[in-house]
Each structure stands twice: as structure tokens, then as C-alpha cells.
Design a protein around this motif. Structure first.
Motif, PDB file in Angstrom:
ATOM      1  N   HIS A 100       8.568 -61.231 -86.101  1.00 37.89           N
ATOM      2  CA  HIS A 100      10.246 -61.452 -85.652  1.00 37.89           C
ATOM      3  C   HIS A 100       9.970 -62.435 -84.461  1.00 37.89           C
ATOM      4  O   HIS A 100      11.258 -62.662 -83.916  1.00 37.89           O
ATOM      5  CB  HIS A 100      10.520 -60.183 -85.172  1.00 37.89           C
ATOM      6  N   ASP A 101       8.863 -62.870 -84.084  1.00 37.15           N
ATOM      7  CA  ASP A 101       9.130 -63.612 -82.765  1.00 37.15           C
ATOM      8  C   ASP A 101       9.813 -65.039 -82.983  1.00 37.15           C
ATOM      9  O   ASP A 101       9.692 -65.709 -84.026  1.00 37.15           O
ATOM     10  CB  ASP A 101       7.448 -64.386 -82.671  1.00 37.15           C
ATOM     11  N   LYS A 102      10.551 -65.419 -81.820  1.00 32.16           N
ATOM     12  CA  LYS A 102      11.822 -66.275 -82.007  1.00 32.16           C
ATOM     13  C   LYS A 102      11.061 -67.903 -81.938  1.00 32.16           C
ATOM     14  O   LYS A 102      11.771 -68.832 -82.306  1.00 32.16           O
ATOM     15  CB  LYS A 102      12.687 -66.522 -80.863  1.00 32.16           C
ATOM     16  N   LYS A 103       9.880 -67.774 -81.872  1.00 31.32           N
ATOM     17  CA  LYS A 103       9.019 -69.133 -82.114  1.00 31.32           C
ATOM     18  C   LYS A 103       8.959 -69.712 -83.259  1.00 31.32           C
ATOM     19  O   LYS A 103       8.504 -70.730 -83.502  1.00 31.32           O
ATOM     20  CB  LYS A 103       7.693 -68.887 -81.055  1.00 31.32           C
ATOM     21  N   ASN A 104       8.685 -68.615 -84.143  1.00 26.93           N
ATOM     22  CA  ASN A 104       8.441 -68.991 -85.566  1.00 26.93           C
ATOM     23  C   ASN A 104       9.827 -69.937 -86.228  1.00 26.93           C
ATOM     24  O   ASN A 104      10.986 -69.449 -86.152  1.00 26.93           O
ATOM     25  CB  ASN A 104       8.395 -67.535 -86.490  1.00 26.93           C
ATOM     26  N   LYS A 105       9.493 -70.790 -87.061  1.00 29.57           N
ATOM     27  CA  LYS A 105      10.486 -71.742 -87.719  1.00 29.57           C
ATOM     28  C   LYS A 105      11.049 -71.008 -88.781  1.00 29.57           C
ATOM     29  O   LYS A 105      12.155 -71.035 -89.255  1.00 29.57           O
ATOM     30  CB  LYS A 105       9.998 -73.367 -87.831  1.00 29.57           C
ATOM     31  N   GLU A 106      10.028 -70.627 -89.825  1.00 30.10           N
ATOM     32  CA  GLU A 106      10.291 -69.885 -91.176  1.00 30.10           C
ATOM     33  C   GLU A 106      10.222 -68.429 -91.074  1.00 30.10           C
ATOM     34  O   GLU A 106       9.041 -67.765 -90.271  1.00 30.10           O
ATOM     35  CB  GLU A 106       9.258 -70.500 -92.264  1.00 30.10           C
ATOM     36  N   GLN A 107      11.224 -67.564 -91.521  1.00 32.84           N
ATOM     37  CA  GLN A 107      10.631 -66.145 -91.633  1.00 32.84           C
ATOM     38  C   GLN A 107       9.622 -65.936 -92.171  1.00 32.84           C
ATOM     39  O   GLN A 107       8.803 -66.265 -92.982  1.00 32.84           O
ATOM     40  CB  GLN A 107      11.891 -65.532 -92.439  1.00 32.84           C
ATOM     41  N   GLY A 108       8.812 -64.881 -91.447  1.00 27.63           N
ATOM     42  CA  GLY A 108       7.559 -64.262 -91.919  1.00 27.63           C
ATOM     43  C   GLY A 108       6.252 -65.136 -91.571  1.00 27.63           C
ATOM     44  O   GLY A 108       5.185 -64.459 -91.453  1.00 27.63           O
ATOM     45  N   THR A 109       6.378 -66.574 -91.270  1.00 30.29           N
ATOM     46  CA  THR A 109       5.002 -66.987 -90.648  1.00 30.29           C
ATOM     47  C   THR A 109       4.952 -66.861 -89.264  1.00 30.29           C
ATOM     48  O   THR A 109       5.850 -66.680 -88.644  1.00 30.29           O
ATOM     49  CB  THR A 109       5.200 -68.583 -90.830  1.00 30.29           C
ATOM     50  N   ILE A 110       3.792 -66.744 -88.783  1.00 33.35           N
ATOM     51  CA  ILE A 110       3.584 -66.576 -87.388  1.00 33.35           C
ATOM     52  C   ILE A 110       2.736 -67.879 -86.909  1.00 33.35           C
ATOM     53  O   ILE A 110       1.862 -68.461 -87.507  1.00 33.35           O
ATOM     54  CB  ILE A 110       2.500 -65.320 -87.323  1.00 33.35           C
ATOM     55  N   VAL A 111       3.439 -68.504 -85.496  1.00 35.82           N
ATOM     56  CA  VAL A 111       3.194 -69.787 -85.142  1.00 35.82           C
ATOM     57  C   VAL A 111       2.609 -69.436 -83.472  1.00 35.82           C
ATOM     58  O   VAL A 111       3.390 -68.747 -83.022  1.00 35.82           O
ATOM     59  CB  VAL A 111       4.278 -70.536 -85.037  1.00 35.82           C
ATOM     60  N   CYS A 112       1.469 -69.962 -83.276  1.00 36.97           N
ATOM     61  CA  CYS A 112       0.901 -69.976 -82.124  1.00 36.97           C
ATOM     62  C   CYS A 112       0.490 -71.289 -81.452  1.00 36.97           C
ATOM     63  O   CYS A 112       0.348 -72.383 -82.197  1.00 36.97           O
ATOM     64  CB  CYS A 112      -0.302 -69.213 -82.008  1.00 36.97           C
ATOM     65  N   THR A 113       0.689 -71.213 -80.091  1.00 37.42           N
ATOM     66  CA  THR A 113      -0.271 -72.518 -79.558  1.00 37.42           C
ATOM     67  C   THR A 113      -1.587 -72.237 -79.336  1.00 37.42           C
ATOM     68  O   THR A 113      -1.831 -71.132 -78.845  1.00 37.42           O
ATOM     69  CB  THR A 113       0.691 -72.718 -77.897  1.00 37.42           C
TER      70      THR A 113
END
Ligand code: NAD
Ligand code: ZN
Length: 357
Positions: free
Chosen positions: A315-328
Motif C-alpha cells: 500500500h506504500d504510496k511510493k509504489n507506481k503500480e498496485q501490488g508492486t513494491i518499490v525501494c531505494t
């Protein structure tokens, strides 16, 4: 000294603990005009970073006839700066506000950079409602740190570690080797200044978080999920937060878990992911893990929390597509990579590593 002559009214927002610890220093070193501001004192803690608190600030401003020429001063930690900034930026389409950070975390991170907002949603999502709004000034007064509990000092230190890890091996080594009991010296003041300057240099290049600024999310994908989980757990009547720090050999029981602790756990989990995905040397992961264990203790999670943490990260607002998880992530210290997609299996492995420490 503050020049308040251009504002028709001045309002002060703070919280209970800050009012008890910092108001004398505020009036003697910054304001110099005791009691000319109407004050709103909110209860302390992240659990009050809510829409209800924002409404209290709007009501307070309305009831006291604040106009578009009025000023709100936010005296406090990140919670007060975030709430006050949001309330000021939305009241009558925006009035001026000044941040006066009183925690280390707010000094090096929350008070500068223009992000404001509050926690919202079910499950609760950190900072899910907010907007960009810059204070007309941020006033730094290191004297406020004298009353800061040790765990809050450590909380801010984690954001400084994050900045240093993004900056250079030298900056990181300096912080890892600094004696944390020494927090009133000139050397520590210098470390704070460098951390603030680093954040400001990034924010100036990308205020609205479209690119470069995303490097500052390092440690925060996992960190925010742990923080949100701790907040959910804090609603259970039997739950107590216990922290142990080397700065203070006693265990302190808190009513909310410090943001920076979660960031430190997130830094270690995301350093592990960086090793897995981008080749960050294993020694860096071990050094950061050791520093975490020595100063912050083990992460307050078990394998029974993995599913909830993964759901929160999705649910992180940093993700661009639903369900994927994005990190730095980090290719090496000083070389961040933004927008790295991480699979649930990789995250599970990183959480397992964190729990094994
Ligand atoms: N806007 C941003 O860019 C940004 C960046 C980082 C963090 N944040 C937010 O900041 C918040 C965390 O900030 P925080 O750690 O400052 O929390 P906080 O504001 O809750 O302060 C921590 C505790 O310390 C007390 N306190 C504050 N100053 C004190 C002092 N000088 N002496 C004694 N007690 C004092 C407060 O009353 C509170 O109980 C989180 O909500 C986080 O999301 C925002
Ligand atoms: Zn943070």
C-alpha cells in the motif's frame, strides 16, 4: 530574533511534552515576546498525527480569528511540524508557518523539505494524506536537545545515518564512530549541520519528489511498514513498547514507537536487499547490522508479522503500480538507486535476515 511585524496575529502550536520542556527556551532565545501568541497544545505522540488533530488546529485558528495574514509557529518534533504545516497550508488556502524543530529527527529531516501531512487509512498508512508546503523559515536551536530523551536522540540519529549512507563512505564512517553520548559538543553540532545541508541540497533539486529526492526513501519502505504495524499493535490493550538503548541502560516504555528506530531497522533490511539485488558489499550490511543491534536493539517483529508487513508495503504510496513494491537501494555507500522493484520473496528474505539478528 524573529521579525513578526508583518503578521496580524501569531499562533503557536506545540504538544504537551514540548510545552513542558521547551517553552522557556523558546521564549528566552527565539520569541522574546512572552505570551503574545495564542497557543494550542496537542497531546504528544505519533498516535495523534491524525485528521482529528488537524481539525483541532483548524478550529483553533478559526475560533481565534486567524486571517490569511496570520502566522502559525510549529514548535515541536516531526509530528507537530507535519500537522501544523498541513493545517496552515490548507487553512484559508494557506497561511504562513514557521517550523521550530525540537527533536534531532525534526532538525535533520522533518522540519525542512516541505512535506506536511498526517497518518490515515485502515490499515493505517503513514503520511497518506498531505501536501507540499514550505515554511517561511525554519529555526534551529540546539539547546532544545538538552531535554530530549535518549531514545529520541537515537531516533534522529538514524535519519543522519541514512543521509550519510546516501552521501559517502567518509560521512557514514564519521557517524558510526561518533560517541553517541556526546550530543552537546561542537562536533555533534557540526554533524547535524552537515546532515541538514545534505537534505537541503537534495530537496532544492527536486522539491516535489519526482526523481532525485526519492533517494531519501532509503530505509523507509520497510521502516514505514514496521512503524505502521507498531501503531496498529499499540491499539491493543495488552501491548507495551519496550526499548533498550545503550545510552540509557534502563528500559523505557513508550506510548508510540520512535520513527527513527523503524528507519534504522528499515536501513538494515534494505541494505540486505541492496546486497541481494545491487551488489552492496556484505561487510556494509554487517557493519550497519552491528550498529543497529548495539544501539537500537533487535527489530520488534517476528515471522508472524511478515504477511502484515508485506501488505503494508504493497500500500506504500511510493509504489507506481498496485501490488508492486518499490525501494531505494544502494549500489555502494554514496551511490543510491531509486525505483528498484523488489519481489515479495526478496522482501520476505530481508525480513528473515532482520529477524535473525
Ligand atoms: N515531513 C518530513 O519530511 C518528515 C521527515 C521525517 C519524519 N517525519 C515525521 O516526523 C515524525 C517523527 O518525528 P519525531 O521523532 O520528532 O516525533 P515527535 O514529534 O512525536 O517527537 C517525539 C517525542 O519527543 C517529545 N519531544 C519533542 N521535543 C522534545 C524536547 N526537546 N525535549 C523533550 N521532549 C521532546 C515529543 O513531545 C514527543 O513525545 C513522524 O510522524 C514522521 O513521519 C516527517
Ligand atoms: Zn524518516
Amino acid at each position: 530574533m524573529l521579525d513578526l511585524s508583518k503578521y496580524d496575529r501569531v499562533f503557536l502550536l506545540t504538544d504537551e511534552q514540548v510545552a513542558a520542556s521547551c517553552l522557556p527556551v523558546f521564549y528566552s532565545t527565539i520569541m522574546h515576546q512572552p505570551c503574545m501568541a495564542d497557543q494550542l497544545i496537542l497531546p504528544s505522540g505519533e498516535q495523534h498525527k491524525t485528521l482529528a488533530s488537524v481539525q483541532r488546529i483548524w478550529d483553533f485558528l478559526l475560533e481565534n480569528h486567524a486571517t490569511r495574514s496570520s502566522l502559525l509557529i510549529n514548535l515541536g518534533g516531526g509530528v507537530i511540524c507535519d500537522l501544523g504545516g498541513f493545517a496552515a497550508a490548507t487553512y484559508m488556502r494557506g497561511i504562513a508557518f514557521i517550523n521550530v524543530p525540537t527533536t534531532l529527527l525534526a532538525m535533520v529531516d522533518a522540519a525542512a523539505g516541505g512535506k506536511t501531512g498526517f497518518d490515515y487509512g485502515s490499515p493505517l498508512i503513514k503520511n497518506s494524506i498531505g501536501l507540499f508546503a514550505e515554511p517561511v523559515a525554519t529555526i534551529y536551536e540546539p539547546a532544545f536537545l538538552a531535554t530530549l530523551p535518549p531514545e529520541q536522540l537515537l531516533s534522529g540519529y538514524a535519519e543522519m545515518i541514512k543521509h550519510a549512507a546516501l552521501q559517502s563512505p567518509q560521512a557514514l564512517a564519521e557517524l558510526l564512530n561518533h560517541d553517541l553520548r556526546d550530543h552537546s559538543s561542537q562536533v555533534f553540532g557540526e554533524l547535524i549541520n552537515r546532515s541538514v545541508a545534505f537534505k537541503q541540497s537534495i530537496v532544492e533539486q527536486d522539491l516535489h519528489d519526482h526523481g532525485l529526492r526519492q533517494i531519501l526513501n532509503f530505509g523507509h519502505t520497510v521502516g514505514h511498514a514496521i512503524e505502521a504495524l507498531m501503531l496498529e499493535k499499540s491499539k491493543l490493550p495488552t501491548f507495551n513498547f519496550q526499548l533498550s538503548t545503550t545510552l540509557n541502560s534502563q528500559l523505557s516504555t513508550l506510548n508510540s514507537f520512535p520513527h527513527g528506530y523503524c528507519v534504522m531497522y528499515g536501513i538494515v533490511a534494505e541494505a540486505y536487499l541492496s546486497h541481494l539485488i545491487c551488489g552492496l558489499p556484505a561487510e556494509v550490511v554487517s557493519t550497519l547490522s552491528r550498529f543497529m543491534l548495539e544501539n537500537y536493539g533487535a527489530a520488534p517483529i517476528t515471522c508472524s508479522d511478515y504477511d502484515a508487513l508485506l501488505a503494508l508495503m504493497q500500500h506504500d504510496k511510493k509504489n507506481k503500480e498496485q501490488g508492486t513494491i518499490v525501494c531505494t537501494l544502494l549500489r555502494s555507500i554514496g551511490q543510491p538507486l531509486v525505483g528498484q522493484t523488489v519481489t515479495p520473496a526478496q522482501l520476505r528474505e530481508a525480513l528473515e535476515y532482520l529477524c535473525s539478528l
